[in-house]
Design an enzyme around this catalytic site. Structure first.
Site, PDB file in Angstrom:
ATOM      1  N   HIS A  13     -29.933   2.965  10.224  1.00  0.00           N
ATOM      2  CA  HIS A  13     -30.170   1.634   9.630  1.00  0.00           C
ATOM      3  C   HIS A  13     -29.075   1.416   8.584  1.00  0.00           C
ATOM      4  O   HIS A  13     -29.129   1.970   7.490  1.00  0.00           O
ATOM      5  CB  HIS A  13     -31.557   1.564   8.978  1.00  0.00           C
ATOM      6  N   HIS A  15     -26.186  -1.505   6.804  1.00  0.00           N
ATOM      7  CA  HIS A  15     -25.580  -2.830   6.639  1.00  0.00           C
ATOM      8  C   HIS A  15     -24.109  -2.637   6.298  1.00  0.00           C
ATOM      9  O   HIS A  15     -23.786  -1.971   5.310  1.00  0.00           O
ATOM     10  CB  HIS A  15     -26.258  -3.599   5.497  1.00  0.00           C
ATOM     11  N   LYS A  99     -33.685  -6.759  16.063  1.00  0.00           N
ATOM     12  CA  LYS A  99     -34.290  -6.647  14.730  1.00  0.00           C
ATOM     13  C   LYS A  99     -35.177  -7.847  14.435  1.00  0.00           C
ATOM     14  O   LYS A  99     -34.746  -8.994  14.564  1.00  0.00           O
ATOM     15  CB  LYS A  99     -33.158  -6.554  13.686  1.00  0.00           C
ATOM     16  N   HIS A 136     -38.522  -5.194  10.158  1.00  0.00           N
ATOM     17  CA  HIS A 136     -38.644  -5.262   8.692  1.00  0.00           C
ATOM     18  C   HIS A 136     -40.118  -5.543   8.423  1.00  0.00           C
ATOM     19  O   HIS A 136     -40.593  -6.657   8.631  1.00  0.00           O
ATOM     20  CB  HIS A 136     -37.748  -6.351   8.102  1.00  0.00           C
ATOM     21  N   HIS A 174     -37.231   1.341   7.268  1.00  0.00           N
ATOM     22  CA  HIS A 174     -37.357   1.660   5.837  1.00  0.00           C
ATOM     23  C   HIS A 174     -38.808   1.604   5.369  1.00  0.00           C
ATOM     24  O   HIS A 174     -39.177   0.803   4.502  1.00  0.00           O
ATOM     25  CB  HIS A 174     -36.450   0.797   4.955  1.00  0.00           C
ATOM     26  N   ASP A 247     -30.294   2.406   5.051  1.00  0.00           N
ATOM     27  CA  ASP A 247     -30.400   1.029   4.556  1.00  0.00           C
ATOM     28  C   ASP A 247     -29.353   0.781   3.462  1.00  0.00           C
ATOM     29  O   ASP A 247     -29.583  -0.020   2.556  1.00  0.00           O
ATOM     30  CB  ASP A 247     -31.811   0.714   4.039  1.00  0.00           C
TER      31      ASP A 247
HETATM   32  C1  NCD Z   1     -30.872  -5.574   2.888  1.00  0.00           C
HETATM   33  C2  NCD Z   1     -29.573  -6.380   2.788  1.00  0.00           C
HETATM   34  O1  NCD Z   1     -29.080  -6.557   1.665  1.00  0.00           O
HETATM   35  O2  NCD Z   1     -29.063  -6.808   3.810  1.00  0.00           O
HETATM   36  N1  NCD Z   1     -31.444  -5.484   1.580  1.00  0.00           N
HETATM   37  C3  NCD Z   1     -32.334  -4.545   1.151  1.00  0.00           C
HETATM   38  O3  NCD Z   1     -32.788  -4.647   0.007  1.00  0.00           O
HETATM   39  N2  NCD Z   1     -32.702  -3.550   1.913  1.00  0.00           N
HETATM   40  C4  NCD Z   1     -31.781  -6.205   3.878  1.00  0.00           C
HETATM   41  C5  NCD Z   1     -32.956  -5.348   4.267  1.00  0.00           C
HETATM   42  O4  NCD Z   1     -32.811  -4.353   4.955  1.00  0.00           O
HETATM   43  O5  NCD Z   1     -34.083  -5.698   3.864  1.00  0.00           O
HETATM   44 ZN    ZN Z   2     -31.798  -3.024   5.803  1.00  0.00          ZN
END
Ligand code: NCD
Ligand code: ZN
Length: 358
Positions: A13, A15, A99, A136, A174, A247
């Site tokens: 996971h 970003h 997702k 999520h 998460h 995450d």
């Molecule tokens: C994530 C993001 O910033 O893209 N933020 C987070 O707090 N985890 C999005 C997510 O996974 O909820």
């Molecule tokens: Zn995330």
């Protein structure tokens, strides 16, 4: 000096964003991980296989050519996603999941799903095509307290969907509560969960006691100690239903140090050292490999990465950057609040990310 060899880990996971931020963060992940499940919540979101392919190519272009890293792409589910898109995703080797963002639940989730019952035919098709649904798991109802949103999501959305479509393979992304962990344990099939490193290390006091700490703000929000303890037990148990999804979610520091700060913790630059510390504290280093390198690969039908990552516990703390520069701005690196004595010997020349660390 303690030494440990694990298979090269996967981050299930992650970003990575796009443009400048992508270029500055990707090599932290590519250095330490063989593969990662790439989250699709860009602006605009990645809603088609064509968009995922273009994004994947931008990621590959940004990777240091000395590193081998395979981005495993996902689609962002909307109420307008078509069966044809799902079919294409199933036929495309680099696509690994879809997702579900409840609309409004987190960063860039505005185009997400407002009413889960409107996407049931899509979820049924995903089950038939064996495309995993990555969830999520929070409701967005303003009447529900933010600390209860995961538990209510499980009751009101996840459990009914699983009863309706038992063949759908689901990852509760998460997971942050004991309720979530207990729910995964209670299920006998098709339900898995990723856990972040920051939720294993911090409870909500770290965010709120003695001053508000915006760099610890993420969604789902940090919870009470009882939840953190349940997460740690699950992560370090070796149970194949639990695997690592950092995450890691970079935001520019000034966007977090703000009257309305963004949610997301950037942990890619020091994640493995933090994690080894957690497993050592839990006296479970023998299960680290399952959590980082085996369970996630198994879920996604992949072979475990054959090459090894060596972790060495030294008496000197490892160095990691506090911030990563992005032009005139920067991204703050996750501070676990303790020194990290686990050093990552990457079995190659130590790779320095150029001009990047402040
Ligand atoms: C994530 C993001 O910033 O893209 N933020 C987070 O707090 N985890 C999005 C997510 O996974 O909820
Ligand atoms: Zn995330």
């Amino acid at each position: 000096m303690l030494k440990l060899a694990i298979n090269r880990p996967d981050d299930m996971h992650l970003h990575l964003r796009d443009g400048d931020i992508l270029k500055h963060v990707i090599n932290y992940s590519a250095r330490d991980y063989g593969r990662a499940i790439i989250m699709p919540n860009l602006v605009p979101p990645i809603t088609t296989v064509e968009m995922a392919m273009a994004y994947r190519n931008r990621i590959l272009d940004a990777i240091d050519p000395n590193l081998a890293f395979d981005p495993l792409m996902t689609l962002y589910l909307t109420e307008h996603t078509t069966i044809r898109t799902l079919q294409m995703a199933a036929d495309t080797p680099f696509m690994f999941g879809v997702k579900l963002y409840p609309a409004g639940a987190t960063t860039n989730s505005d185009s997400g799903v407002m009413d889960i019952w409107r996407v049931i035919p899509l979820l049924e098709r995903m089950a038939a095509l064996d495309i995993p649904l990555l969830v999520h798991g929070e409701v967005v109802d303003p009447a529900i307290d933010i600390f209860d949103r995961e538990a209510v999501f499980i009751d009101k959305v996840l459990d009914p969907v699983r009863r309706e479509i038992p063949d759908l393979r689901i990852v509760l992304e998460h997971v942050t509560t004991k309720d979530g962990i207990d729910y995964v344990y209670a299920s006998n099939k098709n339900l898995y969960a990723t856990l972040t490193i920051h939720h294993l290390i911090l409870n909500r006091n770290a965010l709120l006691a003695g001053g508000i700490r915006p760099h610890y703000y993420c969604l789902p929000v940090l919870k009470r100690e009882i939840h953190r303890r349940a997460l740690r037990r699950a992560a370090t148990s070796g149970d194949q239903r639990f695997f690592l999804g950092t995450d890691s979610a970079p935001h520019l520091s000034h966007m977090k140090e703000n009257a309305c700060g963004c949610a997301g913790v950037f942990s890619a630059a020091n994640s493995l050292g933090c994690l080894a510390t957690v497993f050592e504290e839990e006296k479970a280093l023998e299960h680290l490999n399952s959590f980082t390198s085996v369970n996630g690969a198994f879920f996604y039908g992949l072979k475990v990465n054959p090459d090894k990552t060596h972790l060495v516990r030294k008496s000197e703390p490892a160095h990691f950057p506090k911030k990563v520069a992005i032009g005139q701005h920067d991204i703050t690196v996750f501070d676990p609040g303790f020194p990290i004595f686990w050093h990552i010997d990457r079995n190659r020349d130590v790779f320095e990310i150029e001009n990047n660390s402040l």
